[in-house]
Write an enzyme that holds these catalytic residues in place. Structure first.
Site, PDB file in Angstrom:
ATOM      1  N   ASP A 164       0.829  -1.202   0.000  1.00 38.73           N
ATOM      2  CA  ASP A 164       0.000   0.000   0.000  1.00 38.73           C
ATOM      3  C   ASP A 164       0.868   1.260   0.000  1.00 38.73           C
ATOM      4  O   ASP A 164       2.099   1.188   0.059  1.00 38.73           O
ATOM      5  CB  ASP A 164      -0.912  -0.024   1.225  1.00 38.73           C
ATOM      6  CG  ASP A 164      -2.179   0.783   1.026  1.00 38.73           C
ATOM      7  OD1 ASP A 164      -2.323   1.399  -0.047  1.00 38.73           O
ATOM      8  OD2 ASP A 164      -3.019   0.808   1.940  1.00 38.73           O
ATOM      9  N   TYR A 218       6.037  -9.974   7.074  1.00 40.27           N
ATOM     10  CA  TYR A 218       6.109  -8.518   7.180  1.00 40.27           C
ATOM     11  C   TYR A 218       6.749  -8.145   8.512  1.00 40.27           C
ATOM     12  O   TYR A 218       6.649  -8.880   9.505  1.00 40.27           O
ATOM     13  CB  TYR A 218       4.711  -7.899   7.126  1.00 40.27           C
ATOM     14  CG  TYR A 218       4.088  -7.851   5.752  1.00 40.27           C
ATOM     15  CD1 TYR A 218       4.144  -6.689   4.982  1.00 40.27           C
ATOM     16  CD2 TYR A 218       3.422  -8.952   5.232  1.00 40.27           C
ATOM     17  CE1 TYR A 218       3.557  -6.633   3.726  1.00 40.27           C
ATOM     18  CE2 TYR A 218       2.835  -8.907   3.978  1.00 40.27           C
ATOM     19  CZ  TYR A 218       2.906  -7.745   3.226  1.00 40.27           C
ATOM     20  OH  TYR A 218       2.330  -7.690   1.990  1.00 40.27           O
TER      21      TYR A 218
END
Length: 439
Positions: A164, A218
């Site tokens: 994003d 992540y």
């Protein structure tokens, strides 16, 4: 076509009539041969006339077809410009025939980038994105054709995860068709400093960077003051995280592990939507460490099969709220139930796509003597150097100067951490986020 058929029928009738008249009007004083010659001569003349009439009819039909095609064209399209564009593309294709003839094979490429100044990974018209910068250089070095630049699917392009806005990546993997000879050093010279291509590996014809990805890891890096008690006055620069607070954070993170329903940790998802269930393999927290600015930081690391849009940032946000004392563990249990809960979402700055995993692919093809396993071990030193200099350095510097996380911490008391009042849970008919909508 109706007009053309009618003309043919009239022509046949006229020919028969001409022969009949010629035969009946034979002067008995003339011989039979002379009469037939005269009739044949008239018939030949009629044939010539008929041929001319057919030409006129065909011209008329073709003209009508052209008129219909023009009428079908949309009025709001400038077809003169469109025709000129098509002509230009045809010329360009002829000029770039050498580019089109380059033999290309399926490859996996390893990318790293700092997403701070970009609107995400995926191309978006009018926006500065990672893929837009990448494709410009791919075209410049003739690794892809003009058609592939306009339509990525021509080159079989696929990304492992769509990061994003503001989110970085240490080891992003993309698959696409590329030439056999690649000059990566020259390629990187044309890329912005925030983006690096580390390596390219030949893969199987059916390889898909997203479809064959087993899991994604992540990390989220933030100042340790995020885990301080909200009632205590903690100094941003001198705060050091107590061991009991760190242990509390680790225990809360472990509660996310396993297969659970995360509909509260994204948007437009219903509890009964099967895609709301995700499998978290591990969720851990590092020991505190100091940044170059002498600020204490921590890094949480989460590994899962796939993640929904904003899922990681909301999991981190709720963990911080519980550790700081704004709410309790029961809120986490309620968030994993059917009820729709008001949850905070941590800033995007500290989020980084750390690793994309291909265990099954490596096990099947990594030792076949043709393909290398997608572990990228030979490039680890270069990757770590890029992460330290471009990704983490930006996180440390931005937090020190702008303090986005500190500003966000002030908003935590504004959340109810309870069922959202006046808001109905999304129905199953609502548009849901697909796996493509990852962080």
């Amino acid at each position: 076509m109706l007009l053309f058929g009618r003309l043919l029928r009239n022509l046949k009738a006229e020919r028969l009539s001409t022969i009949d008249i010629a035969c009946h009007s034979v002067d008995h004083s003339k011989g039979f041969a002379a009469a037939m010659a005269e009739a044949l001569e008239k018939l030949e003349q009629q044939k010539l006339i008929g041929k001319e009439e057919r030409k006129v009819a065909e011209t008329s039909v073709n003209e009508m077809k052209r008129m219909k095609q023009k009428l079908k064209r949309r009025k709001w399209v400038n077809w003169e410009t469109e025709d000129e564009r098509k002509s230009t593309e045809a010329k360009r294709a002829a000029i770039d025939s050498s580019v089109e003839k380059i033999k290309r094979k399926k490859c996996a490429i390893l990318l790293g980038y700092s997403g701070a100044n970009y609107y995400g990974m995926q191309r978006n018209p009018g926006m500065e994105t990672i893929e837009e910068e990448l494709f410009k250089v791919l075209l410049k070095h003739k690794w892809i054709s003009h058609d592939a630049y306009g339509q990525a699917q021509v080159a079989c392009f696929q990304r492992a995860a769509r990061t994003d806005k503001g989110v970085s990546a240490a080891r992003q993997v993309c698959s696409m068709k590329l030439p056999e000879a690649l000059d990566i050093k020259a390629f990187n010279e044309d890329l912005p400093e925030q983006i690096r291509l580390f390596a390219a590996e030949r893969v199987t014809k059916g390889f898909n960077a997203k479809g064959q990805c087993d899991a994604r890891t992540y990390t989220y890096t933030m100042p340790s003051v995020a885990f301080s008690d909200f009632e205590a006055s903690a100094n941003y620069e001198t705060f050091r995280l107590p061991a009991e607070q760190l242990q509390k954070a680790k225990e809360i993170l472990q509660k996310f592990e396993g297969t659970k329903n995360f509909h509260n940790f994204t948007s437009r998802k219903n509890f009964f939507d099967p895609s709301s269930k995700r499998f978290i393999m591990s969720f851990t927290c590092s020991d505190p460490f100091l940044s170059p600015q002498n600020i204490e930081f921590i890094t949480v690391k989460v590994k899962g099969q796939s993640f929904m849009l904003h899922q990681i940032r909301k999991m981190v946000g709720l963990t911080i709220a519980i550790v700081r004392g704004h709410t309790g563990v029961p809120t986490l249990n309620k968030a994993l139930s059917e009820e729709r809960i008001d949850l905070p979402m941590a800033p995007g700055l500290g989020l980084v796509l750390d690793t994309v995993h291909y265990e099954r692919y490596n096990e099947r093809y990594g030792k076949d003597g043709i393909h290398n396993p997608l572990t990228w071990e030979n490039h680890e030193t270069e990757i770590q150097q890029f992460v330290e200099q471009k990704i983490l350095a930006n996180i440390y510097e931005t937090e020190y100067k702008e303090k986005p996380l500190l500003n966000w911490l002030e908003t935590l008391p504004l959340h109810s951490y309870d069922v959202r009042n006046g808001e109905n849970p999304p129905s199953s008919e609502d548009k849901s986020n697909k796996d493509e909508n990852e962080e």
